[in-house]
Design an enzyme around this catalytic site. Structure first.
Site, short mmCIF file in Angstrom:
data_model
loop_
_atom_site.label_atom_id
_atom_site.label_comp_id
_atom_site.label_asym_id
_atom_site.label_seq_id
_atom_site.Cartn_x
_atom_site.Cartn_y
_atom_site.Cartn_z
N CYS A 67 0.85 -1.19 0.00
CA CYS A 67 0.00 0.00 0.00
C CYS A 67 0.89 1.25 0.00
CB CYS A 67 -0.92 0.03 1.21
SG CYS A 67 -1.90 1.55 1.24
N LYS B 253 0.86 -9.72 -1.69
CA LYS B 253 0.51 -8.74 -2.73
C LYS B 253 1.71 -7.86 -3.03
CE LYS B 253 -3.14 -5.56 -4.17
NZ LYS B 253 -4.52 -5.12 -3.89
N THR C 238 -0.91 -0.70 -6.77
CA THR C 238 -0.87 0.53 -7.57
C THR C 238 0.55 1.07 -7.70
OG1 THR C 238 -1.32 1.77 -5.57
CG2 THR C 238 -3.20 1.21 -6.95
N GLY D 171 -5.85 -2.83 -13.81
CA GLY D 171 -6.49 -2.22 -14.97
C GLY D 171 -7.41 -3.11 -15.78
#
Lengths: 309, 243
Positions: free
Chosen positions: A130, A165, A193, A244
Site C-alpha cells: 500500500c 501482494k 498501484t 487495470g
C-alpha cells in the site's frame, strides 16, 4: 466440468473473477446490486490491528485512463471486521480472501492470527504494497529481505494460505517474488498501484491531500501484464493477476501472461456490475477463441524478455 | 440502477454553465438532493446533482470545470448518457412541517439541486424563500425560474447583480426555522452554525464508486467517526459533519 473453475491453495474458485481489495468494501454495497455468490472470490478491504480513519480528502483524482487514490487503509479494525463484516459475507457461496496490513511486523502477525481463524476466510492476502500510509505498507514490500522476513512471520501464525501482494514500485519485482516464495508464500497477487501525483495548476498544489497516491486503472494494465509474465516464469507458486482489468480480453491477457485468476479493481467504480458481466462474457469469448478451459491458456505467452526487471 | 438517458435539449444558461435536459427511460419520482453518477470523462463517473425532474425529463445544470463536465457540455440532442442512480439521500422535503419557514441557500454550482427542492416544497404548499449567491452578474442562472416559485434574492460577490457580498449578506436567520443549503465548502461553513433550528447541508466531495464502497468521499463527524458523502449524504444535518 466447469470450464471456468480454478483451484488454488485454499481457494476453490468457481470462476477466476475476484473483486480486488479496496475496490469492493466488504461486499455490502455490491450485494444490493447482484448476487455475490456468482463471484469466484472476494478480496475484502484491508484489515489493520485498530480502526483507522485514513487520509484527509481529496482522496481520489483521475488521470489519463487511470485513477490516483490515497484512501489510507480506512477500516474498522480486525475485531470490527470479524464482528460486523465477515458474518454478512458468510451467507454467500464465494471464497473470501482477507487483506492484511499493518505498521509493524507485530501488527501484521496479530491481524493475521485473528482473521485467519475465522471460518469465512479462506486465504490471507498480505498487503506489503500500500503506497498510501506513512509506516508499514509498501516499506515492507520494496526490500526483498524485509518482505521475506514478514512473510515467514505471518505464515507462522496463519491458519490459512498466504498470498503476498506485490508492489510494482521496485527495481526488480522478480527478485521480490522469489524472496517471498522462498519465505513460504503460497501465492502472489500482483500488482498493487504505482505511486503517482497530480497537481492542480490553479493552485500549484497536489490534488490529493496526501500529495501522492496509487495509480490504478487501464493505464497500468500493460505494466501488470509484463510483470505477471516475468514473475510467473520465475516462481512455482500461483499468481492472482490484477491491474487495470476492464473487459473480458483483459482477463485473458493476464492468464496468457501467467496468472491463474484475475482481480478487478477500479473497473467496479466505472461499472458496478463489471464482475458479473465479465463472468458471463468469458465462456462466449473463450468459444470465439477456441479456448476449452480457462487455464488452458495460462502462461501460453511465456518467453524471454530482453530486459528482465 | 444503471439507465441510459437521452439528451433532449442543451443550452448555455450563464458563462460556462449549461442546462442539459434528458429523457429518463421511464417516469421517475426522485427525492430532491440526490444525484446521478454519470459516465462522462476518460474513466471515472461524475456525480452531478439533479436540478429538476418532471415526468420522464431530468435536468442537470453544471459548470464546465474539468474534463467530465466539458464533455457533458458538448453532448447534443439524441446523445445518450450512461447514468448510475439516482444515488444518495436528499433534502427531507417530505418530513418538514407544513408550517415550516424554510430558506434555501445556494452558492454557484450548489444552486441546481435547490431548484428541484424548492419546486417540491411549493408543491407541498410549504412557503419558502431562496437566496442564491454567484460571483458576478454573468454567472447568474435560473433567477427567473426560482422567482416563479417564490421570493428569491440574488447576491454577487462583486455587486454586479443583486446584493453585493456572499449569501450571508442577505440571510436574516430570525425569519426562518429551517435551512437547506448547497454550495462551496466556505459557504456551507458560514451557515453551518447560524442560529436557525434545523439546518441541512448538501456537501460536495470527489467520489469514486458513488455507492459507499471505496471510502474516497468520507467526511469526519464530531463523534470521531466519519460519514460517506455518496451513500450517507450528500445531504446531512449541519451538526452531523465537520467541514
Amino acid at each position: 466440468m466447469n470450464r471456468l473453475h480454478v483451484t488454488l491453495p485454499g481457494l476453490n474458485l468457481k470462476n477466476p473473477i475476484i473483486p480486488a481489495s479496496g475496490c469492493f468494501g466488504f461486499g455490502e454495497e455490491f450485494a444490493k446490486l447482484y448476487d455475490l455468490s456468482l463471484l469466484g472470490g472476494i478480496m475484502i478491504k484491508a484489515a489493520t490491528g485498530e480502526e483507522r480513519y485514513g487520509n484527509p480528502t481529496p482522496r481520489v483524482a483521475e488521470s489519463g485512463m487511470g485513477m490516483l487514490n490515497a484512501i489510507g487503509l480506512q477500516n474498522p479494525g480486525v475485531d470490527g471486521i470479524i464482528a460486523h463484516k465477515l458474518p454478512f459475507l458468510s451467507q454467500f457461496d464465494t471464497e473470501v480472501i482477507a487483506n492484511v496490513a499493518g505498521s509493524t511486523a507485530e501488527e501484521y502477525e496479530t491481524v493475521t492470527r485473528r482473521i485467519s481463524q475465522d471460518p469465512v476466510v479462506k486465504a490471507i492476502e498480505l498487503n506489503i504494497s500500500c503506497p498510501n500510509v506513512k509506516s508499514g505498507g509498501m516499506q515492507f514490500g520494496t526490500d526483498p529481505m524485509m518482505a521475506a522476513e514478514l512473510t515467514k512471520r505471518v505464515k507462522a501464525v496463519s491458519d490459512k494460505p498466504v498470498y503476498v501482494k506485490l508492489s510494482p514500485n521496485v527495481t526488480s519485482i522478480v527478485e521480490m517474488a522469489q524472496a517471498v516464495e522462498q519465505a513460504g508464500a503460497d501465492g502472489l497477487t500482483m500488482i498493487n498501484t504505482l505511486v503517482g501525483m497530480r497537481i492542480d495548476v490553479r493552485t500549484g498544489q497536489p490534488i490529493l491531500a496526501n500529495r501522492i497516491g496509487g495509480l490504478s486503472g487501464p493505464a497500468i494494465k500493460p505494466i501488470a501484464v509484463r510483470m505477471i509474465h516475468d514473475v510467473a516464469q520465475a516462481v512455482e507458486i500461483p499468481i492472482i493477476g490484477m491491474g487495470g482489468v476492464m473487459e473480458v480480453d483483459d482477463v485473458l491477457e493476464m492468464i496468457y501472461a501467467g496468472a491463474s485468476a484475475v482481480a478487478v479493481g477500479t473497473a467496479n467504480f466505472v461499472n458496478p456490475f463489471i464482475c458479473q458481466e465479465l463472468i458471463s462474457a468469458l465462456p462466449k469469448r473463450m468459444d470465439e477463441l477456441g479456448i476449452e478451459h480457462i487455464l488452458d491458456i495460462r502462461g501460453k505467452a511465456y518467453g524471454a524478455t530482453l530486459h528482465r526487471a | 440502477m444503471i439507465q441510459l438517458l437521452t439528451v433532449v435539449t442543451r443550452r448555455q444558461i450563464a458563462t460556462g454553465a449549461t442546462e442539459l435536459i434528458c429523457r429518463l427511460p421511464e417516469v421517475a419520482d426522485i427525492e430532491p438532493g440526490r444525484f446521478m453518477h454519470l459516465r462522462v470523462g476518460p474513466l471515472l463517473r461524475r456525480p452531478i446533482s439533479i436540478a429538476n425532474v418532471e415526468g420522464d425529463l431530468i435536468t442537470f445544470l453544471f459548470k464546465e470545470i474539468g474534463q467530465g463536465t466539458k464533455e457533458l457540455a458538448r453532448l447534443r440532442p439524441g446523445d445518450q448518457i450512461d447514468a448510475l442512480g439516482p444515488l444518495g439521500n436528499g433534502f427531507p422535503v417530505h418530513h418538514v412541517a407544513r408550517e415550516a419557514r424554510i430558506v434555501l441557500v445556494g452558492g454557484g454550482i450548489g444552486v441546481p439541486p435547490l431548484y428541484y427542492t424548492m419546486r417540491k416544497l411549493v408543491e407541498r404548499g410549504i412557503a419558502c424563500e431562496a437566496i442564491l449567491g454567484f460571483d458576478t452578474a454573468s454567472s447568474v442562472f435560473y433567477e427567473d425560474e426560482f422567482r416563479a416559485l417564490g421570493p428569491t434574492t440574488v447576491t454577487t460577490v462583486d455587486g454586479t447583480a443583486g446584493i453585493r457580498g456572499f449569501v450571508t449578506a442577505a440571510l436574516e436567520p430570525n425569519r426562518f426555522d429551517t435551512l437547506f443549503a448547497c454550495g462551496p465548502e466556505p459557504m456551507l461553513r458560514s451557515v453551518q452554525h447560524i442560529s436557525i433550528e434545523h439546518k441541512f447541508l448538501s456537501i460536495e466531495n470527489r467520489m469514486g464508486c458513488g455507492i459507499g464502497a471505496c471510502f474516497a468521499c468520507v467526511c469526519p463527524t464530531p463523534d470521531g467517526h466519519y460519514v460517506k458523502t455518496c451513500s450517507d449524504g450528500p445531504v446531512f444535518r449541519a451538526e452531523e459533519v465537520i467541514l
